[in-house]
Scaffold this active site. Structure first.
Site, PDB file in Angstrom:
ATOM      1  CD  GLU A 141      -3.604   1.292  -7.842  1.00 29.42           C
ATOM      2  OE1 GLU A 141      -2.519   0.778  -8.179  1.00 29.42           O
ATOM      3  OE2 GLU A 141      -3.840   1.642  -6.673  1.00 29.42           O
ATOM      4  CG  MET A 170      -1.770   1.269   1.348  1.00 25.50           C
ATOM      5  SD  MET A 170      -2.888   1.519  -0.064  1.00 25.50           S
ATOM      6  CE  MET A 170      -3.121   3.284   0.000  1.00 25.50           C
ATOM      7  CD  GLU A 171      -1.323   3.343  -3.374  1.00 27.28           C
ATOM      8  OE1 GLU A 171      -2.336   3.746  -3.945  1.00 27.28           O
ATOM      9  OE2 GLU A 171      -1.119   2.120  -3.149  1.00 27.28           O
ATOM     10  CG  ASN A 172       0.103   3.690   3.675  1.00 31.77           C
ATOM     11  OD1 ASN A 172      -1.100   3.767   3.521  1.00 31.77           O
ATOM     12  ND2 ASN A 172       0.713   2.568   4.034  1.00 31.77           N
ATOM     13  CG  HIS A 190       0.890   4.029  -6.188  1.00 32.57           C
ATOM     14  ND1 HIS A 190      -0.143   4.498  -6.968  1.00 32.57           N
ATOM     15  CD2 HIS A 190       0.718   2.687  -6.117  1.00 32.57           C
ATOM     16  CE1 HIS A 190      -0.906   3.474  -7.345  1.00 32.57           C
ATOM     17  NE2 HIS A 190      -0.407   2.364  -6.845  1.00 32.57           N
ATOM     18  CG  HIS A 237       2.590  -1.076  -8.236  1.00 35.45           C
ATOM     19  ND1 HIS A 237       1.871  -1.344  -9.375  1.00 35.45           N
ATOM     20  CD2 HIS A 237       1.691  -0.555  -7.347  1.00 35.45           C
ATOM     21  CE1 HIS A 237       0.603  -1.002  -9.188  1.00 35.45           C
ATOM     22  NE2 HIS A 237       0.469  -0.524  -7.955  1.00 35.45           N
ATOM     23  CD  GLU A 238       2.398  -0.492  -3.626  1.00 35.38           C
ATOM     24  OE1 GLU A 238       1.819   0.570  -3.303  1.00 35.38           O
ATOM     25  OE2 GLU A 238       1.797  -1.438  -4.179  1.00 35.38           O
TER      26      GLU A 238
END
Length: 827
Positions: A311, A254-256, A292, A288-289
């Site tokens: 995404e 998850m890209e927090n 973001h 990927h993250e």
């Protein structure tokens, strides 16, 4: 009205799994109002006050549970800048969403921590807020926690003060302007390593005893941040970026903003135990993250319907960043398999959704139905756009867009307008067909002397009456009689067109190198000529994949017979040894083997012959110098060869499993197949596996492999026992692995539907929500055969009871119809 700034104070209790908090929200009331609506879920507001200037007054409020809304009633009509002050309490849940608890065992002792997962609408479960991506604000975060625990949030710590009662106050720097779903709260016993060589500081954080395995994340995190800054021209705006391994995590990562969270096996690298393909997966997820941080965090969607702007781009850079640093991995071939094909599989249903999702606000959900479209198809469209423009213009458009909307929100139209302004190219026509309408095309091509006649229509496995057409950038490879080749590039945007070709053209391949998101149907004569080129080694792995994959899709649609597909493989694939086409072919053979018992002898024969040929060529034991895709291919083929009855491979894997039981190390690039063979053939396997699952020193990745192996057992009673064991002993995050593994086991198909119906409510309760939805999509199409009416009668009312599940259920029921039609046709 819009929020400007939040002060968030939290006090989590990791003994009783509760928390209390105080939030102050500075709000700009642009118009006079007496009510403010905030989002909330599973929290209780104890007190609410409004501050205007020096005046503080109490506010009444009520809660609408179904809408997840608190209505705050101001003491009088107000406008301008005010502050709301809210005291609240909540529970640290075990659902892996919102503000939740997690645990792990270290040196025999259970350790607890608190972590968050807020996308899409779960920040409201941690504090009352305007929980919509367009409601960006800045945040000051602080915790009071036990002094021995580590505190993590989006930004760096600016103050840490002991309070004298075993507690400490930890304050974090103010965040950039950001959306609530990107906040992160983390408290627990962690270890940390840092790269302070330059700004931002890169930190890798892991549970106690595991930090040495986070070195790869630290190193590739730095590389990914550097790539992002150089590619976009926008510096990372936070003083640090964390890569955090969380023991209990429902998703991959998850890209927090500045505090990226991962499943352990999506971040931690164990030398000698993590396989090469798992290593590539870890690097890809980190890429990927990190992407973001610009695509989604810096510029966020103005509504959830535009989530593809996050995404699709992050999925594109999942491959672009590793390819920049490790070109020898040839990772764009994996993109074809995982991303293009994954998107096509979902988009081949009559019921599909556009890349830009339909609906507004709370109506829009990322689920098992929409995720493959916004991630995979969207990324394929982005790559096609890159080819349609060129690298220079594509990069220029991205830089312009991010600079124009940094720290703000954007829609699809904002994106296309920015691209056109930056590049001078008309891209909206391209966008209209690929982003705003569902589905994708198949091109039927016929040769008429020196012309190709092309017709485009929507491809679905079941008949459709769509009149859609697409703007398709075509790349056509011509094979001439003199042995030379040529390439034609044209834009195809009408329903039909003709393209002149040289008189001495022998044959041709559309979608050269699989650069486009479309299928091709050839005349029989051309298909046979292409097959000959495959057998002569004159086509690239991408083009071999494209020909065979399109053919199998047309078999599933009913255009060709299954017998012809198997004959095509037998005639032309005997010398194919590339990872890309063979991974696809064996996936298709495994699918046929699973759902068509009457074809198993035939599948065994061809599968055994193809796998043994390649394994003889690449050899059974991995070599350091070989290409990474050879390593991946071997891992796939060992299990396939065993499944299809290869005596040589069976003996090899059984001996390796005995070596494992005797304490020998097995190479990480073959152990997955060795474990599965052991599960099937060795009576001591169960005891060994269950001992490993309880060992805290065994990595998460190794445990996931073991769950997959356990699912391969051929004993019906043991499989049923395993499903009971799954709910009692396996952590929530991994329970879907067992169900998915047993689904792939032909021995389960006679009884798995009955088990699923009997245990449906248990699955909905005991799996994370997204996993339970995925179980519907996986199970119903495969084991629902023969139970079609029962499936329809069970799930259709559920759509009314749980509207959020409607799209997932529609997708599952149509997939069941597709598989049932295929089975009947080939029975």
């Amino acid at each position: 009205m819009k929020p400007i700034h939040y002060n968030v104070h939290l006090e989590p209790d990791l003994e009783n799994f509760v928390f209390s908090g105080l939030t102050e929200i500075e709000i700009d009331l642009e118009n006079s109002t007496k009510e403010i609506i905030l989002n909330g879920k599973d929290i209780l507001i104890q007190k609410c006050e409004v501050i205007r200037g020096d005046d503080l007054k109490d506010c009444n409020f009520d809660f609408k549970k179904k809408k997840e809304e608190f209505t705050i009633r101001l003491p009088e009509e107000m406008n301008g800048i005010i502050k709301l002050k809210l005291r609240f309490t909540g529970n640290l849940n075990d659902n892996l969403l919102g503000f939740y608890r997690s645990k792990y065992v270290y040196q025999g002792e259970t350790k607890h921590l608190a972590s968050t997962q807020f996308e899409e609408r779960e920040a409201r479960a941690a504090f009352p807020c305007f929980d919509h991506p367009s409601k960006k604000a800045t945040f000051d975060i602080e915790y009071i926690i036990p002094e021995e625990l580590m505190a993590i949030s989006n930004t760096e710590i600016i103050e840490e003060k002991l309070l004298g009662d075993g507690k400490k106050l930890v304050k974090f720097a103010r965040t950039p302007k950001m959306s609530t779903y990107l906040l992160y709260f983390g408290i627990g016993p962690f270890e940390i390593i840092e790269d302070t060589s330059k700004k931002p500081i890169i930190r890798a954080i892991a549970p106690l005893g595991k930090i040495e395995y986070a070195k790869l994340a630290l190193e590739f995190g730095r590389k990914s941040i550097t790539f992002g800054e150089e590619y976009t021209g926008v510096p990372f705006p936070i003083g640090k970026c964390d890569y955090i391994a969380v023991p209990d995590f429902a998703f991959g990562a998850m890209e927090n903003y500045g505090a990226i969270t991962f499943r352990e096996n999506a971040m931690l690298y164990y030398p000698g135990k993590t396989s090469t393909m798992e290593l590539i997966r870890i690097v890809s997820i980190i890429a990927h993250e990190t992407a973001h941080m610009w695509f989604g965090d810096l510029v966020s969607p103005s509504d959830w319907k535009y989530i593809w702007l996050n995404e699709s781009f992050a999925t594109y850079f999942t491959f672009e960043i590793p390819d920049y640093y490790y070109p020898e991995w040839d990772i764009w071939k994996v993109f074809i398999l995982s991303t293009i094909l994954g998107g096509m599989e979902r988009d081949s249903l009559k019921f599909s959704v556009p890349v830009e999702l339909l609906g507004e606000g709370e109506e829009v959900h990322i689920d098992a139905s929409s995720a493959p479209i916004i991630y995979q198809k969207g990324a394929a469209v982005i790559k096609m756009l890159n080819g349609y423009l060129d690298d220079v213009k594509f990069k220029k458009g991205i830089k312009f867009f991010l600079d124009k909307y940094k720290f703000e929100c954007a829609s699809s139209n904002d994106y296309w307008d920015a691209f056109e302004e930056a590049t001078g190219e008309l891209v909206k026509e391209f966008a209209d067909t690929w982003v705003h309408q569902e589905g994708y095309p198949i091109i039927e091509v016929e040769r008429n002397n020196n012309q190709l006649l092309l017709k485009q229509s929507r491809f679905t496995f079941l008949p459709n009456d769509s009149e859609y057409k697409w703007l398709i950038p075509l790349n056509i490879k011509l094979f001439l009689n003199n042995g030379e080749t040529d390439l034609i590039k044209v834009i195809f945007k009408e329903k039909e067109t003709t393209i002149p070709i040289p008189e001495n053209t022998d044959t041709f391949k559309l979608n050269y190198e699989q650069s486009g998101f479309y299928r091709v149907k050839y005349e029989f004569e051309i298909l046979e000529k292409l097959g000959k080129l495959i057998s002569e080694g004159k086509l690239s792995p991408e083009d071999i994949f494209g020909i065979a994959n399109d053919l199998f899709a047309l078999v599933r649609r009913g255009d060709y017979t299954l017998e012809y597909y198997l004959k095509f493989l037998g005639d032309y694939f005997r010398k194919v040894e590339h990872f890309l086409p063979l991974t696809d072919v064996f996936s298709n053979l495994n699918k046929i083997y699973l759902i068509l018992p009457n074809k198993r002898d035939e599948i065994k024969k061809i599968g055994r012959e193809l796998s043994e040929f390649v394994l003889d060529k690449i050899e059974l034991y991995p070599k350091e110098s070989e290409n990474v895709q050879v390593k991946g291919l071997r891992e796939l083929l060992l299990w396939s060869a065993f499944t299809y009855g290869s005596e040589k491979i069976t003996n090899y894997c059984e001996e390796k499993f005995k070596d494992l039981l005797n304490g020998e190390n097995i190479h990480s690039d073959i152990i997955s197949s060795v474990l599965k063979v052991g599960a099937v053939s060795n009576p001591d396997a169960d005891d060994y596996f269950k001992k490993q699952l309880k060992d805290e020193k065994v990595s998460e990745g190794e445990k996931v492999r073991i769950l997959s192996a356990l699912s391969c057992n051929q004993d019906k009673n043991k499989l049923k026992e395993l499903l009971e064991f799954n709910f009692k002993e396996i952590p929530k995050r991994n329970r879907l692995n067992i169900i998915a593994g047993i689904l792939k086991n032909p021995e389960s198909h006679e009884w798995l539907w009955e088990w699923y119906m009997k245990n449906f409510q248990t699955i909905m309760k005991e799996l994370p929500l997204m996993h339970a939805a995925n179980a519907i999509v996986m199970l119903v199409p495969i084991v629902g055969f023969g139970h079609e009416d029962e499936a329809k009668n069970f799930f259709e009312p559920l759509m009314k009871q749980v509207p959020m599940a409607t799209n997932t259920i529609k997708m599952a029921l149509e997939s069941l119809e597709i598989y049932s039609t295929f089975r009947v046709r080939n029975s």
